[in-house]
Each structure stands twice: as structure tokens, then as C-alpha cells.
Design a protein around this motif. Structure first.
Motif, short mmCIF file in Angstrom:
data_model
loop_
_atom_site.label_atom_id
_atom_site.label_comp_id
_atom_site.label_asym_id
_atom_site.label_seq_id
_atom_site.Cartn_x
_atom_site.Cartn_y
_atom_site.Cartn_z
N ILE A 83 -19.03 -18.72 93.94
CA ILE A 83 -19.87 -19.40 92.94
C ILE A 83 -19.02 -20.37 92.14
CG2 ILE A 83 -21.17 -19.04 90.78
CD1 ILE A 83 -22.24 -16.44 92.02
N ASN A 84 -17.81 -19.91 91.76
CA ASN A 84 -16.94 -20.79 90.99
C ASN A 84 -16.37 -21.92 91.83
OD1 ASN A 84 -17.01 -20.08 88.31
ND2 ASN A 84 -15.69 -18.31 88.64
N ALA A 87 -19.34 -24.34 91.39
CA ALA A 87 -19.45 -24.71 89.98
C ALA A 87 -18.19 -25.43 89.51
CB ALA A 87 -19.69 -23.47 89.12
N VAL A 90 -18.14 -29.03 90.54
CA VAL A 90 -19.03 -29.85 89.71
C VAL A 90 -18.42 -30.06 88.32
CG1 VAL A 90 -21.35 -30.02 88.72
CG2 VAL A 90 -21.05 -28.98 90.96
N VAL A 91 -17.84 -28.99 87.74
CA VAL A 91 -17.22 -29.12 86.42
C VAL A 91 -16.09 -30.15 86.48
CG1 VAL A 91 -15.90 -27.92 84.62
CG2 VAL A 91 -17.85 -26.79 85.68
N VAL A 94 -17.52 -33.70 86.75
CA VAL A 94 -18.08 -34.17 85.48
C VAL A 94 -16.95 -34.52 84.50
CG1 VAL A 94 -19.35 -33.38 83.43
CG2 VAL A 94 -20.31 -33.04 85.71
N VAL A 110 -12.15 -24.78 79.11
CA VAL A 110 -12.19 -24.22 80.47
C VAL A 110 -11.05 -23.22 80.67
CG1 VAL A 110 -11.86 -24.84 82.91
CG2 VAL A 110 -13.44 -26.14 81.51
N ASP A 111 -9.94 -23.43 79.95
CA ASP A 111 -8.79 -22.53 80.09
C ASP A 111 -8.93 -21.23 79.31
OD1 ASP A 111 -7.20 -23.81 81.88
OD2 ASP A 111 -6.22 -25.06 80.40
N LEU A 112 -10.03 -21.09 78.58
CA LEU A 112 -10.22 -19.90 77.74
C LEU A 112 -9.98 -18.58 78.49
CD1 LEU A 112 -11.00 -19.18 74.78
CD2 LEU A 112 -13.30 -18.81 75.62
N PRO A 113 -10.50 -18.42 79.72
CA PRO A 113 -10.26 -17.15 80.42
C PRO A 113 -8.78 -16.87 80.68
CG PRO A 113 -12.08 -18.30 81.43
CD PRO A 113 -11.48 -19.25 80.45
N ILE A 158 -16.66 -13.69 87.45
CA ILE A 158 -16.92 -15.14 87.34
C ILE A 158 -16.16 -15.70 86.14
CG2 ILE A 158 -18.70 -16.83 86.72
CD1 ILE A 158 -20.58 -15.42 88.59
N PHE A 159 -16.21 -14.97 85.02
CA PHE A 159 -15.51 -15.40 83.81
C PHE A 159 -14.01 -15.55 84.10
CE2 PHE A 159 -12.98 -14.39 80.08
CZ PHE A 159 -13.53 -15.20 79.11
N LEU A 162 -13.04 -18.46 86.58
CA LEU A 162 -13.62 -19.79 86.31
C LEU A 162 -12.62 -20.95 86.32
CD1 LEU A 162 -16.44 -21.13 85.14
CD2 LEU A 162 -15.10 -21.22 83.07
N ALA A 216 -8.06 -13.78 94.23
CA ALA A 216 -6.93 -12.87 94.01
C ALA A 216 -6.99 -12.29 92.60
CB ALA A 216 -5.61 -13.59 94.23
N VAL B 39 -23.45 -28.43 83.83
CA VAL B 39 -22.11 -27.92 83.54
C VAL B 39 -22.06 -27.25 82.17
CG1 VAL B 39 -19.79 -28.72 82.92
CG2 VAL B 39 -20.79 -29.38 85.09
N TYR B 42 -23.87 -23.91 82.32
CA TYR B 42 -23.09 -22.89 83.04
C TYR B 42 -21.95 -22.38 82.17
CZ TYR B 42 -20.28 -20.81 86.78
OH TYR B 42 -19.56 -19.95 87.56
N VAL B 46 -21.35 -18.51 80.66
CA VAL B 46 -20.20 -17.70 81.06
C VAL B 46 -19.12 -17.68 79.98
CG1 VAL B 46 -18.47 -17.33 82.84
CG2 VAL B 46 -20.69 -18.25 83.46
N LEU B 47 -18.93 -18.83 79.30
CA LEU B 47 -17.79 -18.94 78.38
C LEU B 47 -18.18 -18.97 76.90
CD1 LEU B 47 -15.26 -21.62 79.68
CD2 LEU B 47 -15.02 -19.17 79.60
N SER B 124 -0.66 -12.45 91.48
CA SER B 124 -1.71 -12.01 92.40
C SER B 124 -1.79 -10.50 92.53
CB SER B 124 -1.55 -12.67 93.78
OG SER B 124 -0.21 -12.83 94.10
N LEU B 279 -4.78 -22.23 73.06
CA LEU B 279 -5.43 -23.38 73.70
C LEU B 279 -5.13 -24.67 72.95
CD1 LEU B 279 -8.94 -22.14 74.85
CD2 LEU B 279 -6.89 -22.47 76.19
#
Lengths: 285, 294
Positions: A83-84, A87, A90-91, A94, A110-113, A158-159, A162, A216, B39, B42, B46-47, B124, B279
Motif C-alpha cells: 500500500i505504501n 501511496a 504518489v506522495v 506530489v 513524512v519523516d515522523l514515523p 502502514i504508519f 510510510l 523489513a 495525499v 492519506y 495515518v500520520l 533490518s 524533525l
């Protein structure tokens, strides 16, 4: 006439000796640290696994509970990273090609995770997607429960996975000249043809690398999933949580075997990532 | 040939390219807003919504709930222990990362790519597996177990084991960030310094370090964020003893399990604040290096 190899051999031999006795300090620190921190622990686990009889290893590794955790872990991680993959592409598109308000903040977020501790991610996903949470309460009337189910495991994965595809695709997309697409357009390609034949091929290695990295990470994820899921076998128990449970019961053999399965899986993924990156470099010329 | 040319002219007539925004013809105008909205939706699902939830829940009952938790002893101990983890593992991995980056970027040797992959391994490997490895090495039944027990040293369920686990999972960050910077810098400046009579240390402090400082700082920030936020590996080796081997992430889970939602969110909001600071610093550093590039 002197044999060139004969005359050269003493000096090469000397060089070799030189290299052994005069190894620089950074080298020594690197290897000493790697041996203590990485090699010894890995060896301890592999040797512990090898002290078990092969029949026992097979019995523990293919125990029904273990098999169900592989199913939940690997299949859910594959779906989440897939899914990512879409997605993330697309992210990245954009973020690279369009300008819009708050773009920089969204790009940074986007780097939050990567930055948010997984326990916090688990806590907040569990409550947002629970039946009285902000999003969960909207899904509950539709009969969808996310928290404490396999779907919740998927959302947590997913989180976690991402940022990978976004961050691997972005630099490649930045280097991809829009002129190429314009040329395809001018030559009469449709929008889909341009996407499939011109844009996607150079991005594909980056997308697949990102998916593999995300996979992974999702397979190994513990912190967020253990909080979001109910951790019931055959329902939403993942392999890393099973390793943890076996250790809590002092079942070292069980923990080691399932841990080794996870280690081998991550080594295979690492190998695939290396192959994908080598494949991606063929566009660098 | 003729067929192709006619096809070409036909398509050009069908959609005349606009010189300013060439591929964005009128028929495609809906694509951009739809993609952007998609975007944002989504990422919100999720975030953003989960992230906002941490701050809202933490201060739901006003700031008092947060302050009450802040005075509790196990909570203060957890903060202390979290800072201790970072204070030990960040310098360790910084020294290692610099050495490994130098060894890999400044030398050509067989197995170089393999060494790079080995350094990446902790990324990993599941953190739980990392913790398990340390238990199997230093635990009661582990290789060093009898030796440690004879000398009355506790590693597992104690701080040394937690440090080892944290150092394991944060091992690659500095090396990974510094290697590309060192490679891009090249060795010309260093060789010039050496020719001019500088010794190894002088070359490192005056020539190499100033050139790699932003990359290094970036690696240190990422190491610090992970060291303070690590959960899985520490959960395995620490035994999660409240007040003694409980770091902030473990405190979050423990409080949540015991239905002390306010405590859990008070700890979570501190960690989320750390993530936001990370961040922001990351963004500043990226901008700095980008300005230097251009």
C-alpha cells in the motif's frame, strides 16, 4: 632475466605484514566495536539455535501458533508495504512536482514515523482507531474494528513503513527531467503510456527498494503493534511478540528458533535490497 | 514513417501543448488537485490525526493532569533513565560511526560492500531479536552468564543490558550519514594538510571534521531520537521494573496497560515533543547542506 614476481614478492609480503601490524586506530575501533556489539550477539543466537536437534528446530518453527504468527507478520507487512509502495509514489510525485501551501511542513512530517517512538505510535493509533476514537468511531457503525484486530496491526505497519518509499523515490524523481515526459507527449503518447513507459521504469528500482525497506521494518516492528493488537494467537499475534512471550516463559529454545526465522528473513530482505540498489544504479550512467 | 508523422500531427492537434506548462493540458487539470487532496487525506489518516491525538489527549484535562504525572517518582525515574541511555549510547556510536565511516569511505578493500551491509544490519533486524541476542549472550544461561554471575555483575534486567540493546539498534545512524559526506568531500584537502605538515589529529580536527559537521550532527540527532525512543529491544532485556529499569517508552506501555491513560499520554507527549524537535533540527540541517550544495 629476473622474474618480476620474484623481485616483487618480498615487498608485497612486507606490505602485507605492514598492514597487519600497523592497522590504524579507526580500523581497530571499528572492528572491536562491531565484534562486541554485533558479531558476538549474532553468533550467540545462531550457535544457541544450532545446539538444538534439527527435528526440534523444525517442530518449534512449524508449530501451528508459530505458523499463524508468520502469516500475520509477513502477509500483513507485505500488504502494508505494498500500500505504501503506491501511496509513497504518489506522495513523492506530489511533493516533487507540485507546489501548494504547507508543502514544506508536509514534506518534513513524512519523516515522523522515523522520529516518533514506536510506543507512542502504538498508543495513539490504538486510541484514534478504537471504537470511541476519532477515526474508529466513524468506522464502528460500518462494522469495522481496527484496534485490537489484524486490521490494527496493518495500520500500525502502514504508519511505520510510510516514509521509506517516499524517501527512496524523491531523489530519483527530482533527477528525472520533465522534458522526457514532454517528449513522450509530443510524440503522441497518452498520459498512461507516458506514465508506464517513461516515468515508471526509472522509478521502479527505487519504489521496490522502498517497499523492501518498509517490509523489513514492518516485519520486525514490535512497539506499536504490541499496543495496537490484542496479541491473541491465530488472530493478531505477530512473530516478534511471540518471541517476547516465549522469553517471558523462559522458553529460550522457542524464542531462539522463532528469532532465527526472523533473522534469516531480514537477511534475505537485506540481500534483495542490495540487488535492487545495484539494479537502480544502471540508470546512473 | 508517413503514418507516424500523421499520427504525431494528429495528436498535437488534439492536445496543443501549452508552452508555459507543457504537459498540463486542460484535460489534465483535475489531476493535480485530486492527487494533492488524496495525499493530504492519506497522510492525515495515518500520520497527522494520530500525531495530533497525542497532544490533545495529554492536555485534555488541562495542564494539571500533565503536571501531576510529572511529579510522580516512577515517571521521573523513567525520564532520568531515558536521558542516561542517550548520554551513554550517543557518544559510543558517534565514535564508532566516525571510525567506520573513515574506514569505509577512505579505503578500498575487498568486502567493502559487505561491511556496509553488516553495519546496516541493526536496521533490518527486529528490535526484539536484538534484545534476545543480548539475553542469550549475557543472561543467566548465556555465554557470559556464569562469568558475570561469579563476579556479581548484572547485565540483564539492569542498566548495562539496556545500554547494549540501545547501542545495538542505534549503531548504523552516524556511519550511514557520514560516509556519503566523506566520499563527496574527497581526500584532496586532507592530503594538502598532511603535505603542509599537519599530523593525523590536526588533519581530523581542522580539515575533516569541519567539512563533515552537518552530516555528523544529523547522524547524532537520529541516534539520539532512536536511543530515547527505543522500545522493543529494551523491553526484552530490562524486565520492565517500574522505577528501576523503566525508560519513558516502557512507562508509556505500562501505564496504558494499567488503564492510567493520563500518565501514558503525559509520557507520550514528552516523547512526541522530542520527535517534533528532531524533525525541526533535521529540516534545518537539510536546508544548511542544500544551501552549501548550490
Amino acid at each position: 632475466m629476473t622474474n618480476p614476481t620474484l623481485t616483487r614478492s618480498p615487498s608485497t609480503w612486507h606490505n602485507g605484514l605492514d598492514r597487519v601490524t600497523h592497522v590504524s586506530w579507526p580500523w581497530r575501533i571499528t572492528w572491536a566495536y562491531l565484534i562486541v556489539m554485533l558479531f558476538l550477539p549474532t553468533a550467540a543466537m545462531i550457535l544457541k539455535a544450532s545446539t538444538l536437534a534439527p527435528a526440534d528446530i523444525w517442530r518449534i518453527a512449524t508449530d501451528p501458533v508459530a505458523l499463524s504468527t508468520y502469516n500475520v507478520t509477513f502477509v500483513t507487512a507485505l500488504i502494508a508495504s505494498g500500500i505504501n509502495g503506491v501511496a509513497g509514489l504518489v506522495v513523492a510525485w506530489v511533493l516533487v512536482r507540485y507546489t501548494f501551501p504547507f508543502k514544506r511542513i508536509i514534506d518534513a512530517a513524512v519523516d515522523l514515523p522515523f522520529a516518533l517512538p514506536t510506543a507512542v505510535a502504538g498508543l495513539t493509533i490504538a486510541s484514534v482507531y478504537s471504537s470511541n476514537g476519532w477515526i474508529g468511531s466513524l468506522l464502528a457503525p460500518l462494522g469495522i474494528t481496527v484496534s485490537f484486530s489484524r486490521l490494527g496491526v496493518g495500520v500500525a505497519m502502514i504508519f511505520i513503513s510510510l516514509p521509506f518509499v517516499v524517501r527512496t523515490v524523491q531523489p530519483v524523481l527530482q533527477d528525472l527531467e520533465p522534458e522526457l515526459e514532454e517528449a513522450a507527449w509530443c510524440l503522441g503518447a497518452s498520459r498512461w503510456q507516458t506514465f508506464w513507459r517513461v516515468v515508471l521504469p526509472p522509478l521502479l528500482p527505487a519504489v521496490l527498494t522502498g517497499i523492501a525497506l518498509g517490509f523489513a521494518r514492518a516485519v520486525g516492528e514490535y512497539g506499536s503493534v504490541v499496543i495496537v493488537a490484542s496479541n491473541i494467537p491465530f488472530k493478531d499475534l505477530i512473530a516478534p511478540v511471540l518471541v517476547f512471550q516465549r522469553l517471558e516463559q523462559y522458553d529460550y529454545a522457542g524464542a531462539t528458533v522463532i528469532g532465527t526465522v526472523l533473522l534469516v528473513a531480514s537477511l534475505v530482505v537485506l540481500l534483495i535490497i542490495n540487488i535492487l540498489q545495484a539494479w537502480g544504479r544502471r540508470y546512473d550512467v | 514513417m508517413t503514418f507516424r508523422t500523421s499520427q504525431l500531427t494528429e495528436s498535437v492537434q488534439a492536445s496543443p501543448p501549452n508552452p508555459s506548462t507543457a504537459p498540463t493540458t486542460r484535460s489534465q487539470a483535475w489531476v493535480k488537485p485530486v492527487l494533492i487532496i488524496g495525499v493530504v487525506l492519506y497522510l492525515a489518516l495515518v500520520l497527522f490525526i494520530p500525531a495530533a491525538n497525542v497532544f490533545v489527549q495529554a492536555f485534555d484535562g488541562g495542564i494539571d493532569g500533565f503536571l501531576t504525572t510529572l511529579t510522580r517518582r516512577p515517571f521521573l525515574n523513567a525520564i532520568k533513565l531515558t536521558l542516561l541511555m542517550a548520554a551513554i549510547t550517543v557518544p559510543l556510536n558517534t565514535v564508532f560511526g566516525l571510525c567506520a565511516a573513515w574506514a569505509i569511505a577512505r579505503n578500498r578493500f575487498p568486502g567493502r560492500t559487505l561491511l556496509l551491509s553488516i553495519i546496516d544490519l541493526p536496521f533490518s533486524v527486529s528490535p526484539v531479536v536484538a534484545g534476545l541476542m543480548i539475553v542469550l549472550l549475557y543472561g543467566r544461561n548465556g555465554w557470559f552468564g556464569p562469568l558475570l554471575e561469579a563476579n556479581n555483575i548484572r547485565v540483564i534486567f539492569a542498566i548495562p543490558g539496556m545500554v547494549l540493546a540501545t547501542a545495538f539498534v542505534t549503531l548504523p545512524f552516524v556511519a550511514r550519514e557520514v560516509i556519503p559526506v566523506l566520499e563527496e568531500m574527497g581526500r584532496d584537502q586532507e592530503e594538502a594538510a598532511k603535505t603542509l605538515g599537519a599530523n593525523e589529529w590536526q588533519t581530523f580536527w581542522r580539515v575533516t571534521l569541519p567539512s563533515i559537521r552537518w552530516g555528523l550532527l544529523y547522524g547524532i540527532i537520529l541516534t539520539n531520537a532512536r536511543a530515547m525512543g527505543e522500545f522493543g529491544a529494551i523491553a526484552v532485556v530490562s524486565g520492565n521494573i517500574a522505577g528501576r529499569t523503566q525508560t519513558l517508552p516502557l512507562y508509556v506501555e505500562d501505564a496504558y496497560k494499567q488503564y492510567q491513560t493520563q500518565s501514558a499520554y503525559s509520557a507520550a507527549v514528552l516523547l512526541a515533543g522530542l520527535a517534533v524537535v528532531t524533525l525541526i533540527l533535521k529540516e534545518i540541517l537539510e536546508r544548511k547542506t542544500r544551501i552549501k550544495d548550490s
